[in-house]
Design a protein around this motif. Structure first.
Motif, PDB file in Angstrom:
ATOM      1  N   GLU A 119       0.846  -1.198   0.000  1.00  0.00           N
ATOM      2  CA  GLU A 119       0.000   0.000   0.000  1.00  0.00           C
ATOM      3  C   GLU A 119       0.881   1.249   0.000  1.00  0.00           C
ATOM      4  N   MET A 120       0.416   2.280  -0.704  1.00  0.00           N
ATOM      5  CA  MET A 120       1.040   3.592  -0.644  1.00  0.00           C
ATOM      6  C   MET A 120      -0.038   4.662  -0.728  1.00  0.00           C
ATOM      7  N   ARG A 121       0.066   5.664   0.148  1.00  0.00           N
ATOM      8  CA  ARG A 121      -0.833   6.827   0.106  1.00  0.00           C
ATOM      9  C   ARG A 121       0.044   8.070   0.047  1.00  0.00           C
ATOM     10  N   VAL A 122      -0.152   8.860  -1.015  1.00  0.00           N
ATOM     11  CA  VAL A 122       0.767   9.962  -1.305  1.00  0.00           C
ATOM     12  C   VAL A 122       0.016  11.289  -1.377  1.00  0.00           C
ATOM     13  N   PRO A 123       0.166  12.164  -0.379  1.00  0.00           N
ATOM     14  CA  PRO A 123      -0.381  13.517  -0.483  1.00  0.00           C
ATOM     15  C   PRO A 123       0.695  14.499  -0.957  1.00  0.00           C
ATOM     16  N   ILE A 124       0.329  15.343  -1.915  1.00  0.00           N
ATOM     17  CA  ILE A 124       1.256  16.365  -2.420  1.00  0.00           C
ATOM     18  C   ILE A 124       0.545  17.706  -2.298  1.00  0.00           C
ATOM     19  N   PRO A 125       0.735  18.426  -1.201  1.00  0.00           N
ATOM     20  CA  PRO A 125      -0.060  19.630  -0.938  1.00  0.00           C
ATOM     21  C   PRO A 125       0.184  20.767  -1.913  1.00  0.00           C
ATOM     22  N   ASN A 126       1.400  20.867  -2.479  1.00  0.00           N
ATOM     23  CA  ASN A 126       1.722  21.984  -3.365  1.00  0.00           C
ATOM     24  C   ASN A 126       2.561  21.501  -4.543  1.00  0.00           C
ATOM     25  N   ARG A 243      -3.567  14.006  -4.356  1.00  0.00           N
ATOM     26  CA  ARG A 243      -3.724  12.882  -3.419  1.00  0.00           C
ATOM     27  C   ARG A 243      -3.897  11.609  -4.226  1.00  0.00           C
ATOM     28  N   MET A 244      -3.084  10.625  -3.908  1.00  0.00           N
ATOM     29  CA  MET A 244      -3.164   9.331  -4.577  1.00  0.00           C
ATOM     30  C   MET A 244      -3.054   8.238  -3.530  1.00  0.00           C
ATOM     31  N   SER A 245      -3.807   7.175  -3.705  1.00  0.00           N
ATOM     32  CA  SER A 245      -3.665   6.010  -2.826  1.00  0.00           C
ATOM     33  C   SER A 245      -3.824   4.750  -3.672  1.00  0.00           C
ATOM     34  N   PHE A 246      -2.950   3.780  -3.408  1.00  0.00           N
ATOM     35  CA  PHE A 246      -2.954   2.540  -4.184  1.00  0.00           C
ATOM     36  C   PHE A 246      -2.725   1.349  -3.266  1.00  0.00           C
ATOM     37  N   GLN A 247      -3.424   0.254  -3.569  1.00  0.00           N
ATOM     38  CA  GLN A 247      -3.205  -1.017  -2.890  1.00  0.00           C
ATOM     39  C   GLN A 247      -2.661  -2.003  -3.919  1.00  0.00           C
ATOM     40  N   PHE A 248      -1.720  -2.839  -3.494  1.00  0.00           N
ATOM     41  CA  PHE A 248      -1.026  -3.728  -4.415  1.00  0.00           C
ATOM     42  C   PHE A 248      -1.259  -5.185  -4.008  1.00  0.00           C
ATOM     43  N   PHE A 249      -1.641  -6.020  -4.997  1.00  0.00           N
ATOM     44  CA  PHE A 249      -2.040  -7.394  -4.703  1.00  0.00           C
ATOM     45  C   PHE A 249      -1.175  -8.445  -5.395  1.00  0.00           C
ATOM     46  N   ARG A 250      -0.508  -8.066  -6.463  1.00  0.00           N
ATOM     47  CA  ARG A 250       0.386  -8.975  -7.172  1.00  0.00           C
ATOM     48  C   ARG A 250       1.523  -8.164  -7.766  1.00  0.00           C
ATOM     49  N   GLU A 251       2.653  -8.807  -7.975  1.00  0.00           N
ATOM     50  CA  GLU A 251       3.805  -8.117  -8.557  1.00  0.00           C
ATOM     51  C   GLU A 251       3.535  -7.833 -10.031  1.00  0.00           C
ATOM     52  N   PRO A 252       3.661  -6.573 -10.485  1.00  0.00           N
ATOM     53  CA  PRO A 252       3.486  -6.295 -11.914  1.00  0.00           C
ATOM     54  C   PRO A 252       4.652  -6.870 -12.719  1.00  0.00           C
ATOM     55  N   LYS A 253       4.415  -7.104 -14.001  1.00  0.00           N
ATOM     56  CA  LYS A 253       5.451  -7.706 -14.843  1.00  0.00           C
ATOM     57  C   LYS A 253       5.399  -7.090 -16.235  1.00  0.00           C
ATOM     58  N   LEU A 254       6.407  -7.377 -17.022  1.00  0.00           N
ATOM     59  CA  LEU A 254       6.433  -6.915 -18.407  1.00  0.00           C
ATOM     60  C   LEU A 254       5.277  -7.537 -19.181  1.00  0.00           C
ATOM     61  N   GLY A 255       4.793  -6.799 -20.176  1.00  0.00           N
ATOM     62  CA  GLY A 255       3.697  -7.306 -20.989  1.00  0.00           C
ATOM     63  C   GLY A 255       2.481  -6.397 -20.938  1.00  0.00           C
ATOM     64  N   LYS A 288      -6.274 -10.870 -13.979  1.00  0.00           N
ATOM     65  CA  LYS A 288      -6.221 -10.825 -12.525  1.00  0.00           C
ATOM     66  C   LYS A 288      -5.834  -9.427 -12.060  1.00  0.00           C
ATOM     67  N   ILE A 289      -6.493  -8.963 -11.022  1.00  0.00           N
ATOM     68  CA  ILE A 289      -6.209  -7.631 -10.497  1.00  0.00           C
ATOM     69  C   ILE A 289      -4.851  -7.635  -9.802  1.00  0.00           C
ATOM     70  N   ILE A 290      -4.014  -6.676 -10.167  1.00  0.00           N
ATOM     71  CA  ILE A 290      -2.726  -6.536  -9.483  1.00  0.00           C
ATOM     72  C   ILE A 290      -2.715  -5.316  -8.568  1.00  0.00           C
ATOM     73  N   SER A 291      -3.617  -4.339  -8.820  1.00  0.00           N
ATOM     74  CA  SER A 291      -3.627  -3.132  -7.996  1.00  0.00           C
ATOM     75  C   SER A 291      -4.952  -2.410  -8.148  1.00  0.00           C
ATOM     76  N   THR A 292      -5.354  -1.700  -7.098  1.00  0.00           N
ATOM     77  CA  THR A 292      -6.487  -0.783  -7.165  1.00  0.00           C
ATOM     78  C   THR A 292      -6.036   0.545  -6.580  1.00  0.00           C
ATOM     79  N   GLY A 293      -6.730   1.614  -6.953  1.00  0.00           N
ATOM     80  CA  GLY A 293      -6.306   2.908  -6.437  1.00  0.00           C
ATOM     81  C   GLY A 293      -7.373   3.973  -6.540  1.00  0.00           C
ATOM     82  N   GLU A 294      -7.027   5.142  -6.050  1.00  0.00           N
ATOM     83  CA  GLU A 294      -7.903   6.305  -6.126  1.00  0.00           C
ATOM     84  C   GLU A 294      -7.026   7.543  -6.319  1.00  0.00           C
ATOM     85  N   ILE A 295      -7.390   8.368  -7.295  1.00  0.00           N
ATOM     86  CA  ILE A 295      -6.671   9.607  -7.534  1.00  0.00           C
ATOM     87  C   ILE A 295      -7.663  10.756  -7.622  1.00  0.00           C
ATOM     88  N   ASN A 296      -7.170  11.962  -7.411  1.00  0.00           N
ATOM     89  CA  ASN A 296      -8.022  13.146  -7.398  1.00  0.00           C
ATOM     90  C   ASN A 296      -7.717  14.037  -8.586  1.00  0.00           C
TER      91      ASN A 296
END
Length: 306
Positions: A119-126, A243-255, A288-296
Protein backbone atom coordinates in the motif's frame (compact mmCIF):
# COMPACT_ATOMS: atom_id res chain seq x y z
CA UNK A 1 17.26 13.02 28.68
CA UNK A 2 18.61 9.55 29.59
CA UNK A 3 15.13 8.42 30.66
CA UNK A 4 13.70 9.64 27.32
CA UNK A 5 16.30 7.70 25.32
CA UNK A 6 15.62 4.53 27.31
CA UNK A 7 11.87 4.98 26.78
CA UNK A 8 12.29 5.34 23.01
CA UNK A 9 14.53 2.27 22.83
CA UNK A 10 11.99 0.30 24.84
CA UNK A 11 9.19 1.33 22.46
CA UNK A 12 11.21 0.22 19.41
CA UNK A 13 12.15 -3.04 21.12
CA UNK A 14 8.49 -3.86 21.72
CA UNK A 15 7.55 -2.70 18.23
CA UNK A 16 10.06 -4.85 16.39
CA UNK A 17 9.50 -7.85 18.66
CA UNK A 18 5.84 -7.69 17.61
CA UNK A 19 6.82 -7.32 13.95
CA UNK A 20 9.17 -10.28 14.00
CA UNK A 21 6.66 -12.41 15.92
CA UNK A 22 4.02 -11.44 13.36
CA UNK A 23 6.15 -12.98 10.60
CA UNK A 24 6.81 -16.21 12.49
CA UNK A 25 5.27 -16.61 15.91
CA UNK A 26 6.98 -19.95 16.54
CA UNK A 27 10.45 -18.41 16.52
CA UNK A 28 11.71 -16.77 19.69
CA UNK A 29 13.21 -13.37 18.92
CA UNK A 30 16.80 -13.10 20.22
CA UNK A 31 17.93 -9.94 21.94
CA UNK A 32 20.59 -9.42 19.27
CA UNK A 33 17.83 -9.14 16.63
CA UNK A 34 16.10 -6.42 18.63
CA UNK A 35 19.35 -4.50 18.81
CA UNK A 36 19.90 -4.84 15.08
CA UNK A 37 16.37 -3.65 14.34
CA UNK A 38 16.84 -0.64 16.61
CA UNK A 39 20.10 0.09 14.82
CA UNK A 40 18.33 -0.15 11.46
CA UNK A 41 15.83 2.55 12.43
CA UNK A 42 18.49 4.78 13.92
CA UNK A 43 20.86 4.24 11.00
CA UNK A 44 18.46 5.12 8.19
CA UNK A 45 19.84 8.09 6.27
CA UNK A 46 18.04 10.71 4.27
CA UNK A 47 18.36 10.73 0.49
CA UNK A 48 18.10 13.70 -1.87
CA UNK A 49 16.30 13.64 -5.24
CA UNK A 50 16.56 16.34 -7.92
CA UNK A 51 14.33 16.04 -10.98
CA UNK A 52 15.90 17.98 -13.84
CA UNK A 53 13.94 19.04 -16.93
CA UNK A 54 15.61 16.26 -18.94
CA UNK A 55 14.63 13.61 -16.40
CA UNK A 56 11.08 14.94 -16.08
CA UNK A 57 10.57 14.71 -19.85
CA UNK A 58 12.01 11.20 -19.95
CA UNK A 59 9.71 10.15 -17.09
CA UNK A 60 6.63 11.73 -18.68
CA UNK A 61 7.37 10.10 -22.03
CA UNK A 62 7.69 6.68 -20.35
CA UNK A 63 4.19 6.89 -18.83
CA UNK A 64 2.69 8.83 -21.78
CA UNK A 65 2.06 12.01 -19.78
CA UNK A 66 2.19 14.86 -22.31
CA UNK A 67 0.91 17.66 -20.09
CA UNK A 68 2.85 20.78 -21.19
CA UNK A 69 2.92 22.06 -17.60
CA UNK A 70 5.81 19.63 -17.06
CA UNK A 71 7.67 20.64 -20.23
CA UNK A 72 6.92 24.21 -21.31
CA UNK A 73 7.97 27.06 -18.98
CA UNK A 74 5.91 29.62 -20.91
CA UNK A 75 2.78 27.44 -20.74
CA UNK A 76 3.28 26.77 -17.03
CA UNK A 77 3.49 30.50 -16.34
CA UNK A 78 0.69 31.68 -18.64
CA UNK A 79 -1.76 28.95 -17.63
CA UNK A 80 -1.09 28.48 -13.92
CA UNK A 81 1.30 31.25 -12.89
CA UNK A 82 4.10 28.78 -12.10
CA UNK A 83 7.60 30.25 -12.24
CA UNK A 84 8.82 27.16 -14.10
CA UNK A 85 7.53 23.67 -15.09
CA UNK A 86 6.49 21.36 -12.28
CA UNK A 87 7.34 17.73 -11.56
CA UNK A 88 4.54 15.22 -12.34
CA UNK A 89 2.83 14.01 -9.17
CA UNK A 90 3.45 10.41 -10.15
CA UNK A 91 7.16 11.16 -10.53
CA UNK A 92 7.21 12.57 -7.00
CA UNK A 93 5.47 9.40 -5.82
CA UNK A 94 7.99 7.30 -7.76
CA UNK A 95 10.94 9.12 -6.19
CA UNK A 96 9.32 8.48 -2.81
CA UNK A 97 8.86 4.82 -3.72
CA UNK A 98 12.53 4.66 -4.67
CA UNK A 99 13.50 5.72 -1.14
CA UNK A 100 10.86 3.45 0.42
CA UNK A 101 12.37 0.48 -1.43
CA UNK A 102 15.75 1.34 0.12
CA UNK A 103 14.12 1.31 3.56
CA UNK A 104 12.42 -2.00 2.70
CA UNK A 105 15.76 -3.57 1.82
CA UNK A 106 17.19 -2.40 5.14
CA UNK A 107 14.30 -4.01 7.04
CA UNK A 108 14.66 -7.21 5.00
CA UNK A 109 18.29 -7.46 5.96
CA UNK A 110 17.45 -6.99 9.60
CA UNK A 111 14.42 -9.30 9.73
CA UNK A 112 15.98 -11.93 7.48
CA UNK A 113 12.86 -12.22 5.35
CA UNK A 114 11.61 -10.77 2.06
CA UNK A 115 8.98 -8.02 2.16
CA UNK A 116 6.61 -6.55 -0.42
CA UNK A 117 4.99 -3.12 -0.61
CA UNK A 118 1.23 -3.60 -0.32
CA UNK A 119 0.00 0.00 0.00
CA UNK A 120 1.04 3.59 -0.64
CA UNK A 121 -0.83 6.83 0.11
CA UNK A 122 0.77 9.96 -1.30
CA UNK A 123 -0.38 13.52 -0.48
CA UNK A 124 1.26 16.37 -2.42
CA UNK A 125 -0.06 19.63 -0.94
CA UNK A 126 1.72 21.98 -3.36
CA UNK A 127 3.36 21.87 -6.81
CA UNK A 128 7.05 20.97 -6.81
CA UNK A 129 9.20 22.72 -9.41
CA UNK A 130 11.81 21.02 -11.55
CA UNK A 131 15.37 21.23 -10.17
CA UNK A 132 13.97 21.57 -6.63
CA UNK A 133 15.79 19.26 -4.20
CA UNK A 134 13.66 16.81 -2.22
CA UNK A 135 15.21 15.41 0.96
CA UNK A 136 13.61 12.08 1.88
CA UNK A 137 13.66 10.73 5.41
CA UNK A 138 11.71 8.31 7.59
CA UNK A 139 9.29 9.99 9.95
CA UNK A 140 8.15 6.85 11.75
CA UNK A 141 7.89 3.06 11.54
CA UNK A 142 5.18 1.19 13.38
CA UNK A 143 3.33 -2.11 13.65
CA UNK A 144 0.01 -2.29 11.82
CA UNK A 145 -1.63 -5.66 12.50
CA UNK A 146 1.02 -8.10 11.18
CA UNK A 147 2.53 -5.57 8.76
CA UNK A 148 5.10 -2.81 9.07
CA UNK A 149 3.75 0.70 8.57
CA UNK A 150 6.09 3.44 7.40
CA UNK A 151 5.81 7.21 7.12
CA UNK A 152 8.22 9.08 4.84
CA UNK A 153 8.42 12.84 4.26
CA UNK A 154 10.08 15.01 1.64
CA UNK A 155 11.59 18.36 2.60
CA UNK A 156 13.22 21.22 0.69
CA UNK A 157 16.73 22.55 1.26
CA UNK A 158 15.46 24.65 4.18
CA UNK A 159 14.07 21.49 5.82
CA UNK A 160 10.45 22.57 5.30
CA UNK A 161 8.16 19.58 4.65
CA UNK A 162 6.77 19.82 1.11
CA UNK A 163 5.62 16.23 0.55
CA UNK A 164 3.80 13.79 2.76
CA UNK A 165 3.88 12.08 4.94
CA UNK A 166 3.74 9.25 2.42
CA UNK A 167 2.25 6.22 4.13
CA UNK A 168 3.47 2.81 3.01
CA UNK A 169 2.86 -0.69 4.25
CA UNK A 170 5.15 -3.72 4.05
CA UNK A 171 4.01 -7.31 4.33
CA UNK A 172 5.59 -10.72 3.89
CA UNK A 173 3.24 -11.67 1.06
CA UNK A 174 0.70 -10.14 -1.28
CA UNK A 175 -2.96 -10.92 -0.60
CA UNK A 176 -4.09 -11.53 -4.17
CA UNK A 177 -7.61 -10.87 -5.48
CA UNK A 178 -8.79 -13.85 -7.50
CA UNK A 179 -10.86 -12.08 -10.19
CA UNK A 180 -11.99 -8.70 -11.45
CA UNK A 181 -14.68 -6.80 -9.62
CA UNK A 182 -17.96 -6.24 -11.44
CA UNK A 183 -17.43 -2.53 -12.15
CA UNK A 184 -18.53 -0.62 -15.26
CA UNK A 185 -15.46 1.36 -16.32
CA UNK A 186 -15.78 4.88 -17.69
CA UNK A 187 -12.47 4.37 -19.48
CA UNK A 188 -10.57 1.14 -20.11
CA UNK A 189 -7.26 1.00 -21.98
CA UNK A 190 -4.62 -1.62 -22.66
CA UNK A 191 -0.96 -0.67 -22.43
CA UNK A 192 2.26 -2.60 -22.93
CA UNK A 193 5.05 -2.47 -20.36
CA UNK A 194 8.23 -3.14 -22.35
CA UNK A 195 11.90 -3.10 -21.44
CA UNK A 196 12.70 0.08 -23.37
CA UNK A 197 10.07 2.21 -21.64
CA UNK A 198 10.87 0.70 -18.28
CA UNK A 199 14.56 1.40 -18.83
CA UNK A 200 13.75 5.05 -19.64
CA UNK A 201 11.54 5.22 -16.56
CA UNK A 202 14.34 4.00 -14.29
CA UNK A 203 16.87 6.23 -16.02
CA UNK A 204 14.66 9.26 -15.29
CA UNK A 205 14.92 8.38 -11.59
CA UNK A 206 18.70 8.10 -11.78
CA UNK A 207 18.90 4.29 -11.82
CA UNK A 208 20.69 2.42 -14.58
CA UNK A 209 19.28 -1.02 -13.87
CA UNK A 210 16.01 -2.36 -12.51
CA UNK A 211 14.94 -5.45 -10.61
CA UNK A 212 11.17 -5.25 -11.13
CA UNK A 213 8.34 -3.15 -12.53
CA UNK A 214 7.89 -0.30 -10.00
CA UNK A 215 4.46 0.67 -8.77
CA UNK A 216 5.08 4.28 -9.75
CA UNK A 217 5.15 3.22 -13.40
CA UNK A 218 1.87 1.32 -13.08
CA UNK A 219 0.00 4.07 -11.19
CA UNK A 220 1.35 6.72 -13.57
CA UNK A 221 -0.61 5.14 -16.44
CA UNK A 222 -3.92 5.98 -14.75
CA UNK A 223 -3.12 9.69 -14.32
CA UNK A 224 -1.96 9.89 -17.94
CA UNK A 225 -5.30 8.48 -19.12
CA UNK A 226 -7.18 10.98 -16.96
CA UNK A 227 -5.15 13.83 -18.39
CA UNK A 228 -6.01 12.72 -21.92
CA UNK A 229 -9.72 12.43 -21.12
CA UNK A 230 -9.71 15.89 -19.51
CA UNK A 231 -7.94 17.51 -22.45
CA UNK A 232 -10.39 15.93 -24.89
CA UNK A 233 -13.10 18.01 -23.18
CA UNK A 234 -11.03 21.18 -23.48
CA UNK A 235 -10.23 21.34 -19.79
CA UNK A 236 -7.05 22.38 -18.02
CA UNK A 237 -6.49 19.76 -15.30
CA UNK A 238 -5.01 21.26 -12.14
CA UNK A 239 -3.83 19.39 -9.06
CA UNK A 240 -4.27 16.10 -10.88
CA UNK A 241 -2.11 14.16 -8.45
CA UNK A 242 -2.57 16.05 -5.18
CA UNK A 243 -3.72 12.88 -3.42
CA UNK A 244 -3.16 9.33 -4.58
CA UNK A 245 -3.66 6.01 -2.83
CA UNK A 246 -2.95 2.54 -4.18
CA UNK A 247 -3.21 -1.02 -2.89
CA UNK A 248 -1.03 -3.73 -4.41
CA UNK A 249 -2.04 -7.39 -4.70
CA UNK A 250 0.39 -8.98 -7.17
CA UNK A 251 3.81 -8.12 -8.56
CA UNK A 252 3.49 -6.30 -11.91
CA UNK A 253 5.45 -7.71 -14.84
CA UNK A 254 6.43 -6.92 -18.41
CA UNK A 255 3.70 -7.31 -20.99
CA UNK A 256 0.14 -6.14 -21.46
CA UNK A 257 -1.70 -4.36 -18.64
CA UNK A 258 -5.30 -3.14 -18.57
CA UNK A 259 -6.12 0.13 -16.79
CA UNK A 260 -9.78 0.73 -15.96
CA UNK A 261 -11.09 3.99 -14.49
CA UNK A 262 -14.46 4.74 -12.94
CA UNK A 263 -16.03 7.76 -11.25
CA UNK A 264 -16.39 7.50 -7.48
CA UNK A 265 -17.39 11.08 -6.62
CA UNK A 266 -17.77 14.49 -8.28
CA UNK A 267 -18.28 17.94 -6.76
CA UNK A 268 -18.56 21.39 -8.27
CA UNK A 269 -16.73 23.98 -6.16
CA UNK A 270 -18.67 27.14 -7.01
CA UNK A 271 -16.46 29.65 -5.19
CA UNK A 272 -13.50 28.77 -7.44
CA UNK A 273 -15.57 27.44 -10.38
CA UNK A 274 -13.76 24.12 -10.54
CA UNK A 275 -14.84 20.50 -10.76
CA UNK A 276 -13.37 18.06 -8.25
CA UNK A 277 -13.31 14.36 -9.04
CA UNK A 278 -12.42 11.23 -7.12
CA UNK A 279 -11.59 8.52 -9.62
CA UNK A 280 -11.09 4.84 -8.89
CA UNK A 281 -8.63 2.73 -10.86
CA UNK A 282 -8.17 -1.00 -11.35
CA UNK A 283 -5.04 -2.49 -12.93
CA UNK A 284 -5.05 -6.06 -14.20
CA UNK A 285 -2.76 -8.50 -15.97
CA UNK A 286 -3.77 -11.94 -17.25
CA UNK A 287 -7.36 -11.20 -16.13
CA UNK A 288 -6.22 -10.82 -12.52
CA UNK A 289 -6.21 -7.63 -10.50
CA UNK A 290 -2.73 -6.54 -9.48
CA UNK A 291 -3.63 -3.13 -8.00
CA UNK A 292 -6.49 -0.78 -7.16
CA UNK A 293 -6.31 2.91 -6.44
CA UNK A 294 -7.90 6.31 -6.13
CA UNK A 295 -6.67 9.61 -7.53
CA UNK A 296 -8.02 13.15 -7.40
CA UNK A 297 -8.67 15.42 -10.34
CA UNK A 298 -9.49 19.14 -10.39
CA UNK A 299 -10.50 20.68 -13.72
CA UNK A 300 -11.98 23.95 -14.96
CA UNK A 301 -14.33 22.02 -17.27
CA UNK A 302 -16.47 18.97 -16.71
CA UNK A 303 -14.71 15.70 -17.51
CA UNK A 304 -16.73 13.04 -19.31
CA UNK A 305 -16.58 10.20 -16.81
CA UNK A 306 -20.07 8.61 -16.69
Amino acid sequence: MAEAVIAVEDIFSKLFRSIAEGFDRDIEVPESLEKRLNSTVAGLKEETSIATQERVIKFADAIEDFNPVHRDADYAYRTYGFERPIIPGTMIASLGEQYIREVKRAFEGTLGTALVITEMRVPIPNPIYIDQAIRWQVKSAYLEENDIGLQVTGANRKRHIIIGPINARFSRNYSGISKKEDIAFSVSEDHVIDKERLSNFYDSLGEKSFESVPWGYVSGLSTSILLKVSQQGGGKPSGLNRRMSFQFFREPKLGSINVGLYLKKMNYISRVMLYSYSVGSIFSQDEKIISTGEINVVSDKEICLP
